[in-house]
Design a protein around this motif. Structure first.
Motif, PDB file in Angstrom:
ATOM      1  N   GLY A  23       0.939  -1.195  -0.128  1.00 36.17           N
ATOM      2  CA  GLY A  23      -0.140  -0.047  -0.008  1.00 36.17           C
ATOM      3  C   GLY A  23       1.031   1.405   0.087  1.00 36.17           C
ATOM      4  N   VAL A  24       0.578   2.219  -0.681  1.00 39.82           N
ATOM      5  CA  VAL A  24       1.629   3.317  -1.090  1.00 39.82           C
ATOM      6  C   VAL A  24       0.560   4.707  -0.874  1.00 39.82           C
ATOM      7  N   ASP A  49       5.532  -8.799 -16.331  1.00 35.43           N
ATOM      8  CA  ASP A  49       4.595  -8.116 -15.224  1.00 35.43           C
ATOM      9  C   ASP A  49       4.334  -9.146 -13.971  1.00 35.43           C
ATOM     10  N   ARG A  50       4.164 -10.226 -14.253  1.00 34.16           N
ATOM     11  CA  ARG A  50       3.536 -10.985 -13.116  1.00 34.16           C
ATOM     12  C   ARG A  50       4.692 -11.211 -11.916  1.00 34.16           C
ATOM     13  N   GLU A  51       5.831 -10.674 -12.137  1.00 32.67           N
ATOM     14  CA  GLU A  51       7.066 -10.839 -11.248  1.00 32.67           C
ATOM     15  C   GLU A  51       7.315  -9.468 -10.446  1.00 32.67           C
ATOM     16  N   HIS A  52       6.673  -8.421 -10.920  1.00 32.33           N
ATOM     17  CA  HIS A  52       6.779  -7.191 -10.210  1.00 32.33           C
ATOM     18  C   HIS A  52       6.022  -7.021  -8.979  1.00 32.33           C
ATOM     19  N   VAL A  53       6.451  -6.133  -7.942  1.00 28.39           N
ATOM     20  CA  VAL A  53       5.713  -6.077  -6.913  1.00 28.39           C
ATOM     21  C   VAL A  53       4.326  -5.357  -7.031  1.00 28.39           C
ATOM     22  N   PRO A  54       3.216  -6.134  -6.477  1.00 31.60           N
ATOM     23  CA  PRO A  54       2.133  -5.623  -6.616  1.00 31.60           C
ATOM     24  C   PRO A  54       1.836  -4.591  -5.656  1.00 31.60           C
ATOM     25  N   PHE A  55       1.046  -3.480  -5.874  1.00 28.59           N
ATOM     26  CA  PHE A  55       0.926  -2.346  -5.254  1.00 28.59           C
ATOM     27  C   PHE A  55      -0.435  -1.794  -5.363  1.00 28.59           C
ATOM     28  N   ILE A  56      -1.036  -1.133  -4.595  1.00 27.28           N
ATOM     29  CA  ILE A  56      -2.139  -0.284  -4.592  1.00 27.28           C
ATOM     30  C   ILE A  56      -1.793   1.137  -4.012  1.00 27.28           C
ATOM     31  N   ALA A  57      -1.765   2.148  -4.958  1.00 31.50           N
ATOM     32  CA  ALA A  57      -1.501   3.532  -4.652  1.00 31.50           C
ATOM     33  C   ALA A  57      -2.658   4.296  -4.419  1.00 31.50           C
TER      34      ALA A  57
END
Length: 169
Positions: A23-24, A49-57
């Motif tokens: 969470g950002v 894409d699937r290997e990147h850090v998932p985030f919610i900004a």
């Protein structure tokens, strides 16, 4: 990793080890948020894409001025930051990051209000310096820039002492 050590420009393990999205809390200097997200994408090491850090900004720029609040001993920004942090926690984030130095004035209050990890910019900076002190990576030199409130309240401490350097350039 190089020779068993993490590369200097790799994502910190507190971010890459997340099983849930990061969470950002943005909007406190929107460009800082944009640069943080760019660095997150570039340093995550993902090849797909699937290997990147998932985030919610969550970028809501109507948070009270942090420097002014600190100078008058107001906690108005803290209450607003906590609302956003707790919302991100409720929607399933595994940790919270805030790309605003001044917001970290309240880092212990934020961390104490959450049941998930709050990634302190101050602690991550200190840990990076400790990890690389004496390694000679490009003759490590550190400079921390910040708003007047950060400097007056010594958010990053009095000097490099205790951070690994112990001297000023």
């Amino acid at each position: 990793m190089l020779n068993g050590k993490r590369e200097a420009n790799a994502c910190p393990p507190h971010i890459t080890g997340l099983k849930k999205p990061l969470g950002v809390i943005g909007g406190m200097e929107s460009l800082a948020t944009a640069k943080f997200l760019q660095a997150l994408a570039q340093k995550s090491g993902g090849e797909t894409d699937r290997e990147h850090v998932p985030f919610i900004a969550l970028l809501l720029p109507n948070i009270s001025d942090r420097s002014h609040a600190i100078s008058i001993a107001s906690d108005a920004p803290l209450r607003q930051i906590l609302e956003r942090a707790q919302w991100l926690e409720k929607v399933g984030c595994g940790a919270i990051a805030i790309p605003c130095n001044t917001a970290h004035f309240w880092s212990s209050d934020i961390a104490n209000a959450l049941t998930i990890n709050f990634i302190s910019m101050v602690e991550v900076t200190r840990d990076f310096i400790h990890q690389h002190n004496g390694t000679g990576i490009d003759n490590l030199r550190t400079i921390v820039l910040g708003m007047e409130a950060n400097i007056q309240r010594k958010l990053y401490g009095h000097s490099a002492a205790g951070w690994g350097g112990g001297r000023r350039p």
